[in-house]
Design a protein around this motif. Sequence first.
Motif, PDB file in Angstrom:
ATOM      1  N   ASN A 284      -5.834  14.893 -23.509  1.00 27.29           N
ATOM      2  CA  ASN A 284      -6.797  14.383 -22.719  1.00 27.29           C
ATOM      3  C   ASN A 284      -6.680  14.277 -21.260  1.00 27.29           C
ATOM      4  OD1 ASN A 284      -8.793  12.367 -22.764  1.00 27.29           O
ATOM      5  ND2 ASN A 284      -7.696  10.746 -22.516  1.00 27.29           N
TER       6      ASN A 284
ATOM      7  N   THR B 140      -9.596  15.625 -18.662  1.00 24.10           N
ATOM      8  CA  THR B 140     -10.082  14.614 -17.786  1.00 24.10           C
ATOM      9  C   THR B 140      -9.950  15.287 -16.383  1.00 24.10           C
ATOM     10  OG1 THR B 140      -8.353  13.313 -17.606  1.00 24.10           O
ATOM     11  CG2 THR B 140     -10.134  12.444 -18.874  1.00 24.10           C
TER      12      THR B 140
ATOM     13  N   ASN C  83      -5.997   9.414 -13.185  1.00 26.92           N
ATOM     14  CA  ASN C  83      -6.314   8.833 -14.453  1.00 26.92           C
ATOM     15  C   ASN C  83      -5.113   8.231 -15.020  1.00 26.92           C
ATOM     16  OD1 ASN C  83      -8.967  10.268 -14.854  1.00 26.92           O
ATOM     17  ND2 ASN C  83      -7.801  11.892 -14.216  1.00 26.92           N
TER      18      ASN C  83
ATOM     19  N   THR D  55      -4.105   5.419 -18.439  1.00 24.81           N
ATOM     20  CA  THR D  55      -4.172   5.046 -19.780  1.00 24.81           C
ATOM     21  C   THR D  55      -3.698   3.868 -20.049  1.00 24.81           C
ATOM     22  OG1 THR D  55      -2.504   6.639 -20.543  1.00 24.81           O
ATOM     23  CG2 THR D  55      -4.838   7.465 -20.681  1.00 24.81           C
TER      24      THR D  55
ATOM     25  N   LEU E 283      -9.112   6.116 -12.342  1.00 25.17           N
ATOM     26  CA  LEU E 283     -10.013   5.833 -13.551  1.00 25.17           C
ATOM     27  C   LEU E 283      -9.133   5.529 -14.701  1.00 25.17           C
ATOM     28  CD1 LEU E 283     -12.154   8.902 -12.840  1.00 25.17           C
ATOM     29  CD2 LEU E 283     -12.820   6.614 -12.411  1.00 25.17           C
ATOM     30  N   TYR E 284      -9.407   4.151 -15.105  1.00 26.65           N
ATOM     31  CA  TYR E 284      -8.539   3.501 -16.223  1.00 26.65           C
ATOM     32  C   TYR E 284      -9.157   3.813 -17.494  1.00 26.65           C
ATOM     33  CZ  TYR E 284      -6.354   0.133 -19.253  1.00 26.65           C
ATOM     34  OH  TYR E 284      -5.773  -0.311 -20.206  1.00 26.65           O
ATOM     35  N   TRP E 285      -8.249   4.522 -18.420  1.00 30.94           N
ATOM     36  CA  TRP E 285      -9.198   5.132 -19.528  1.00 30.94           C
ATOM     37  C   TRP E 285      -8.466   4.387 -20.905  1.00 30.94           C
ATOM     38  CZ3 TRP E 285     -13.248   7.973 -19.015  1.00 30.94           C
ATOM     39  CH2 TRP E 285     -13.669   8.440 -17.991  1.00 30.94           C
TER      40      TRP E 285
ATOM     41  N   LYS F  82      -7.417   1.029 -23.381  1.00 24.68           N
ATOM     42  CA  LYS F  82      -7.900   0.355 -24.447  1.00 24.68           C
ATOM     43  C   LYS F  82      -8.054  -0.945 -24.188  1.00 24.68           C
ATOM     44  CE  LYS F  82      -7.419   3.676 -28.210  1.00 24.68           C
ATOM     45  NZ  LYS F  82      -6.981   3.841 -29.719  1.00 24.68           N
TER      46      LYS F  82
END
Length: 149
Positions: A4, A8, A79, A81, A118-120, A122
């Motif tokens: 991932n 990205t 990025n 997560t 950019l925070y992906w 949950k």
Amino acid sequence: METNDIVTKNFESYADVAADIINVLLNEGRRRVKDYEMLSAATESLYLDKENGLRNQLEDVAKYHMVNGVPKVLYLFANQTKVDKGMVLRKAGYAGGEYRRQYEKQNPSLYPVIEIVLYWGKSRWKGGCSLHRLFDEGGATADIIWKYV
């Protein structure tokens, strides 16, 4: 590196995608940055650690916004997560390295450095989004006082 992450980073490295991200997130959807004005920049910078050893830090994507052949802004994309409450401090190192180069006259002009995370993840982001907010959460003040003598 996770698949991932690679996907990205590769996606954001396209000039039109980077311009769209900037225009949507920073320019309220107005097309102020054009894809043909985006120029890839170095994603690695070096610094000295506590033991004076040379260390590197890698940014996911870096793009100059060029106008008439001169950098107008440097955008740094990261990025994320997982929530990182100190992310603002870590990212300040990347921007600081670029400002140091400008200060030392390694660049032909001065321009701002804008870090976009950019925070992906949950779960909802609960980390600081600015130095001011980070210090306020710790009970300290983040005001910078300038005094001219």
